[in-house]
Write an enzyme that holds these catalytic residues in place. Structure first.
Site, PDB file in Angstrom:
ATOM      1  N   SER A   1       0.845  -1.199   0.000  1.00 16.36           N
ATOM      2  CA  SER A   1       0.000   0.000   0.000  1.00 16.36           C
ATOM      3  C   SER A   1       0.872   1.238   0.000  1.00 16.36           C
ATOM      4  O   SER A   1       2.104   1.149   0.062  1.00 16.36           O
ATOM      5  CB  SER A   1      -0.926   0.012   1.227  1.00 16.36           C
ATOM      6  OG  SER A   1      -0.176   0.141   2.422  1.00 16.36           O
TER       7      SER A   1
ATOM      8  N   SER B   1      12.892   9.906   5.495  1.00 15.98           N
ATOM      9  CA  SER B   1      11.847  10.867   5.831  1.00 15.98           C
ATOM     10  C   SER B   1      12.484  12.210   6.137  1.00 15.98           C
ATOM     11  O   SER B   1      13.596  12.270   6.700  1.00 15.98           O
ATOM     12  CB  SER B   1      11.049  10.382   7.046  1.00 15.98           C
ATOM     13  OG  SER B   1      10.264  11.429   7.587  1.00 15.98           O
TER      14      SER B   1
ATOM     15  N   TYR C   1      10.939   6.821  15.075  1.00 21.10           N
ATOM     16  CA  TYR C   1      10.856   6.879  13.612  1.00 21.10           C
ATOM     17  C   TYR C   1      11.931   7.814  13.061  1.00 21.10           C
ATOM     18  O   TYR C   1      12.696   7.455  12.156  1.00 21.10           O
ATOM     19  CB  TYR C   1       9.466   7.346  13.210  1.00 21.10           C
ATOM     20  CG  TYR C   1       9.186   7.342  11.732  1.00 21.10           C
ATOM     21  CD1 TYR C   1       8.712   6.191  11.106  1.00 21.10           C
ATOM     22  CD2 TYR C   1       9.368   8.483  10.956  1.00 21.10           C
ATOM     23  CE1 TYR C   1       8.435   6.172   9.747  1.00 21.10           C
ATOM     24  CE2 TYR C   1       9.100   8.481   9.600  1.00 21.10           C
ATOM     25  CZ  TYR C   1       8.635   7.327   8.997  1.00 21.10           C
ATOM     26  OH  TYR C   1       8.367   7.316   7.651  1.00 21.10           O
TER      27      TYR C   1
ATOM     28  N   LYS D   1      15.222   6.872  10.837  1.00 15.69           N
ATOM     29  CA  LYS D   1      15.317   7.450   9.501  1.00 15.69           C
ATOM     30  C   LYS D   1      16.641   8.189   9.324  1.00 15.69           C
ATOM     31  O   LYS D   1      17.221   8.207   8.229  1.00 15.69           O
ATOM     32  CB  LYS D   1      14.129   8.368   9.229  1.00 15.69           C
ATOM     33  CG  LYS D   1      12.800   7.627   9.063  1.00 15.69           C
ATOM     34  CD  LYS D   1      12.850   6.687   7.870  1.00 15.69           C
ATOM     35  CE  LYS D   1      11.592   5.878   7.693  1.00 15.69           C
ATOM     36  NZ  LYS D   1      11.587   5.035   6.481  1.00 15.69           N
TER      37      LYS D   1
ATOM     38  N   THR E   1      -0.859   8.851   2.728  1.00 15.84           N
ATOM     39  CA  THR E   1      -0.832   7.397   2.672  1.00 15.84           C
ATOM     40  C   THR E   1      -1.597   6.824   3.862  1.00 15.84           C
ATOM     41  O   THR E   1      -1.812   7.517   4.861  1.00 15.84           O
ATOM     42  CB  THR E   1       0.611   6.866   2.722  1.00 15.84           C
ATOM     43  OG1 THR E   1       1.182   7.193   3.998  1.00 15.84           O
ATOM     44  CG2 THR E   1       1.455   7.490   1.612  1.00 15.84           C
TER      45      THR E   1
END
Length: 330
Positions: free
Chosen positions: A54, A187, A213, A217, A248
């Site tokens: 996805s 990111s 996160y 990243k 998303t």
């Protein structure tokens, strides 16, 4: 006929102001000067995309198929992967798309998938590390690693090394200007984090999924530079990029407040995935390695002072080697 590219100063200003540069406004302003990738740019090439069921992963797979690539969707859930395959084929009916299951949070499963891929494929011309997670609380994998670290750093490191024979085969000596490419989908949030080799597993302080996160990243960007040096002799190019702010399912589920606030400004998944596709297919990124990109242009890896030291970079490499060398096999 494409319009001229944005002047460099304007492009840099968009990037530093964040909102216009990372939103769909920046994409629309910059993409007006781009040339479309040829539909046969990746004809006869095979590219694997992780987290391809996805969002950015599915959009990347669709873009690669549109360039003529044979695409391998590397997914945790085979059913969702098959649905993504149907979506890619709806856009490109003649594409060759395979689905392969792999739980990237399980290092043993990463080894199993790599072994299977080496048995099935003759060569790999691209590997896009797109799979991502943003947990609400600290979770450890079966191997005892923090989930973001395992998914964003350790699994890509291990998978790249395990697939090196295929990547080397995708970088024949008679094609020096067109190497196999490894792409890390990082990111823009990594700008807010420093390289934490003192606490890579995030065991100290109050845990934040958003901070985990960003930290991992940042590790991805440094790791891409380190792998670029390590794989240069194999003729493999390694890059990292960030997609900007894309709409998303992962953003909507993990950052609902951010999604509501920025909704009208968010890029489509296809816009966010564009640079990853371009890095796999265009000539320019085949002539360099170890670069961080956004909207088809090199970007600085730090906005403020605080670049990691050589010792920190060496510590990240040593940690990845140690953590993955002990990974069991099924």
């Amino acid at each position: 006929m494409p319009f001229p590219r944005l002047p460099r100063l304007l492009d840099a200003a968009l990037d530093r102001l964040v909102v216009p540069g990372y939103s769909k406004l920046g994409y629309l302003a910059r993409s007006a000067g781009w040339e479309a990738l040829p539909s046969d740019a990746l004809a006869g090439r095979t590219v694997a995309v992780t987290g391809a069921s996805s969002g950015l992963g599915a959009a990347t797979a669709t873009g690669l198929a549109g360039c003529g690539a044979d695409v391998e969707l590397v997914v945790r859930d085979r059913g969702r992967g098959e649905a993504a395959r149907d979506t890619v084929l709806a856009a490109h009916p003649d594409a060759r798309v395979t689905v392969a299951r792999c739980d990237l949070a399980d290092l043993a499963d990463v080894r199993r998938y790599a072994l299977d891929a080496r048995d099935r494929l003759l060569a790999l011309h691209g590997l896009v590390h797109n799979a991502g997670v943003l947990p609400g609380e600290r979770v450890e994998t079966a191997d005892g690693h923090e989930l973001c670290l395992a998914t964003h750093v350790l699994a890509p490191f291990l998978l790249t090394r395990e697939l090196l024979p295929l990547l080397r085969a995708g970088s024949p000596p008679d094609r020096p200007g067109d190497p196999a490419r490894v792409v890390f989908v990082s990111s823009g949030g990594m700008y807010t984090a420093s390289l934490r080799t003192d606490d890579p597993e995030y065991t100290e302080g109050r845990y934040s999924g958003g901070a985990a996160y960003a930290r991992t990243k940042r590790m991805q960007v440094v790791l891409a530079e380190l792998l670029a040096d390590d794989l240069a002799s194999a003729g493999v190019a390694v890059h990292s990029m960030h997609p900007g702010w894309a709409d998303t399912p992962g953003v909507a589920d993990s950052l609902p407040g951010f999604h509501r606030l920025t909704g009208p400004l968010l890029r489509t998944a296809e816009q966010g995935a564009d640079t990853a596709v371009w890095l796999a297919a265009a000539a320019e990124p085949g002539r360099c390695s170890g670069v961080f990109w956004h909207d088809r242009a090199p970007r600085p890896t730090h906005w403020l002072p605080g670049e990691e030291s050589a010792a920190q970079r060496a510590a990240l490499w040593a940690f990845c080697v140690d953590a993955t060398s002990s990974a069991p096999t099924h």
